[in-house]
Design an enzyme around this catalytic site. Sequence first.
Site, PDB file in Angstrom:
ATOM      1  N   HIS A   7       7.942   0.010   3.104  1.00 44.89           N
ATOM      2  CA  HIS A   7       7.715   0.078   1.660  1.00 44.89           C
ATOM      3  C   HIS A   7       8.051   1.458   1.112  1.00 44.89           C
ATOM      4  CE1 HIS A   7       3.697   1.270   3.330  1.00 44.89           C
ATOM      5  NE2 HIS A   7       3.716   2.146   2.342  1.00 44.89           N
ATOM      6  N   HIS A  79       5.835   8.363  -1.226  1.00 48.24           N
ATOM      7  CA  HIS A  79       6.263   8.372   0.182  1.00 48.24           C
ATOM      8  C   HIS A  79       7.109   7.145   0.505  1.00 48.24           C
ATOM      9  CE1 HIS A  79       2.369   6.082   0.549  1.00 48.24           C
ATOM     10  NE2 HIS A  79       3.041   5.385   1.438  1.00 48.24           N
ATOM     11  N   GLU A 130       5.644   7.954   5.998  1.00 46.88           N
ATOM     12  CA  GLU A 130       4.581   7.226   6.683  1.00 46.88           C
ATOM     13  C   GLU A 130       5.242   6.359   7.743  1.00 46.88           C
ATOM     14  OE1 GLU A 130       2.661   4.304   4.138  1.00 46.88           O
ATOM     15  OE2 GLU A 130       0.924   4.150   5.456  1.00 46.88           O
TER      16      GLU A 130
HETATM   17 CO    CO Z   1       2.248   3.604   2.297  1.00 51.12          CO
END
Ligand code: CO
Length: 134
Positions: A7, A79, A130
Amino acid sequence: MIGRLNHVAIVVPDLEAASNYYRNIMGAEVSSAEALPEHGVITVFVELENSTIELLHPLGDHSPVSAFLERNPDGGVHHLCYQVEDITSARLQLETSGARVLGDGKPRIGAHGNPVLFLHPKDSFGVLIELEEG
Ligand code: CO
Protein backbone atom coordinates in the site's frame (compact mmCIF):
# COMPACT_ATOMS: atom_id res chain seq x y z
CA MET A 1 13.67 -9.62 -1.09
CA ILE A 2 10.76 -7.19 -1.44
CA GLY A 3 7.60 -8.34 -3.14
CA ARG A 4 4.58 -6.42 -4.28
CA LEU A 5 3.68 -2.89 -3.27
CA ASN A 6 1.22 -3.57 -0.48
CA HIS A 7 0.00 0.00 0.00
CA VAL A 8 0.79 3.68 -0.24
CA ALA A 9 -0.23 5.64 2.87
CA ILE A 10 -1.42 9.22 2.46
CA VAL A 11 -2.10 11.44 5.46
CA VAL A 12 -5.08 13.69 4.81
CA PRO A 13 -6.52 16.65 6.75
CA ASP A 14 -10.13 15.70 5.94
CA LEU A 15 -10.99 12.01 5.58
CA GLU A 16 -14.47 12.62 4.24
CA ALA A 17 -13.24 14.98 1.54
CA ALA A 18 -10.47 12.56 0.59
CA SER A 19 -12.90 9.60 0.51
CA ASN A 20 -15.28 11.55 -1.69
CA TYR A 21 -12.45 12.51 -4.00
CA TYR A 22 -11.34 8.90 -4.54
CA ARG A 23 -14.90 7.56 -4.73
CA ASN A 24 -16.64 10.20 -6.80
CA ILE A 25 -13.95 11.85 -8.86
CA MET A 26 -11.40 9.04 -9.27
CA GLY A 27 -14.08 6.32 -9.41
CA ALA A 28 -12.35 3.96 -7.00
CA GLU A 29 -13.77 1.49 -4.51
CA VAL A 30 -13.49 3.20 -1.12
CA SER A 31 -14.12 1.59 2.29
CA SER A 32 -15.81 3.25 5.21
CA ALA A 33 -13.62 4.87 7.85
CA GLU A 34 -12.17 2.60 10.51
CA ALA A 35 -10.69 3.81 13.82
CA LEU A 36 -7.53 2.01 14.90
CA PRO A 37 -6.97 3.45 18.39
CA GLU A 38 -3.97 1.22 19.08
CA HIS A 39 -2.27 2.79 16.04
CA GLY A 40 -3.50 6.33 16.64
CA VAL A 41 -5.13 6.66 13.22
CA ILE A 42 -8.43 6.50 11.39
CA THR A 43 -8.06 4.74 8.05
CA VAL A 44 -9.95 4.53 4.79
CA PHE A 45 -8.87 1.97 2.18
CA VAL A 46 -8.97 2.77 -1.51
CA GLU A 47 -8.85 -0.54 -3.35
CA LEU A 48 -7.01 -0.50 -6.65
CA GLU A 49 -6.53 -3.41 -9.03
CA ASN A 50 -2.88 -3.85 -8.15
CA SER A 51 -2.51 -2.24 -4.74
CA THR A 52 -4.21 -0.25 -1.98
CA ILE A 53 -4.09 3.39 -1.03
CA GLU A 54 -4.54 4.02 2.70
CA LEU A 55 -5.88 7.37 3.71
CA LEU A 56 -4.77 8.16 7.27
CA HIS A 57 -5.99 10.78 9.69
CA PRO A 58 -4.75 11.32 13.27
CA LEU A 59 -6.75 9.79 16.12
CA GLY A 60 -6.13 10.81 19.73
CA ASP A 61 -3.47 13.02 21.28
CA HIS A 62 -0.42 10.91 20.47
CA SER A 63 -1.02 9.98 16.86
CA PRO A 64 2.14 9.03 14.94
CA VAL A 65 0.86 11.10 11.98
CA SER A 66 0.00 14.36 13.82
CA ALA A 67 3.41 15.96 13.36
CA PHE A 68 3.38 14.99 9.68
CA LEU A 69 0.05 16.73 9.20
CA GLU A 70 1.35 19.83 10.99
CA ARG A 71 4.30 19.97 8.59
CA ASN A 72 2.06 19.14 5.60
CA PRO A 73 -1.31 20.79 6.25
CA ASP A 74 -2.65 19.85 2.80
CA GLY A 75 -1.71 16.19 3.39
CA GLY A 76 0.93 14.14 1.62
CA VAL A 77 2.45 10.71 0.99
CA HIS A 78 3.53 9.34 4.37
CA HIS A 79 5.02 5.94 3.56
CA LEU A 80 5.20 3.09 1.07
CA CYS A 81 4.67 -0.49 2.19
CA TYR A 82 6.41 -3.38 0.48
CA GLN A 83 5.45 -6.94 1.19
CA VAL A 84 8.09 -9.45 2.30
CA GLU A 85 7.75 -13.21 2.76
CA ASP A 86 9.64 -13.42 6.03
CA ILE A 87 10.07 -10.28 8.14
CA THR A 88 12.71 -11.78 10.42
CA SER A 89 15.04 -12.68 7.58
CA ALA A 90 14.30 -9.33 5.89
CA ARG A 91 15.31 -7.52 9.08
CA LEU A 92 18.52 -9.54 9.37
CA GLN A 93 19.42 -8.85 5.75
CA LEU A 94 18.76 -5.10 6.17
CA GLU A 95 20.66 -4.74 9.43
CA THR A 96 23.59 -6.71 8.02
CA SER A 97 23.67 -4.21 5.13
CA GLY A 98 23.68 -1.26 7.55
CA ALA A 99 20.07 -0.16 6.99
CA ARG A 100 18.43 1.18 10.13
CA VAL A 101 15.18 -0.26 11.41
CA LEU A 102 13.14 2.25 13.42
CA GLY A 103 12.18 1.75 17.06
CA ASP A 104 13.66 -1.19 18.90
CA GLY A 105 14.02 -3.07 15.62
CA LYS A 106 11.50 -5.72 16.57
CA PRO A 107 8.58 -6.33 14.22
CA ARG A 108 5.24 -5.25 15.65
CA ILE A 109 1.71 -6.02 14.57
CA GLY A 110 0.62 -3.48 11.96
CA ALA A 111 -2.73 -2.11 10.92
CA HIS A 112 -3.62 -5.31 9.00
CA GLY A 113 -2.75 -7.76 11.76
CA ASN A 114 0.58 -8.77 10.17
CA PRO A 115 4.10 -8.11 11.50
CA VAL A 116 5.63 -4.86 10.18
CA LEU A 117 8.87 -2.90 10.39
CA PHE A 118 9.65 0.68 9.47
CA LEU A 119 12.99 1.68 7.94
CA HIS A 120 14.82 4.94 8.49
CA PRO A 121 13.94 7.33 5.63
CA LYS A 122 17.50 8.67 5.49
CA ASP A 123 18.64 5.26 4.25
CA SER A 124 15.95 5.12 1.57
CA PHE A 125 16.26 8.49 -0.15
CA GLY A 126 13.77 10.38 1.96
CA VAL A 127 10.98 7.81 1.81
CA LEU A 128 9.61 6.15 4.94
CA ILE A 129 9.35 2.45 4.09
CA GLU A 130 7.19 -0.09 5.86
CA LEU A 131 7.79 -3.79 5.35
CA GLU A 132 4.84 -6.09 5.97
CA GLU A 133 4.98 -9.85 6.14
CA GLY A 134 2.43 -11.48 3.95
CO1 CO B 1 1.22 1.30 6.29
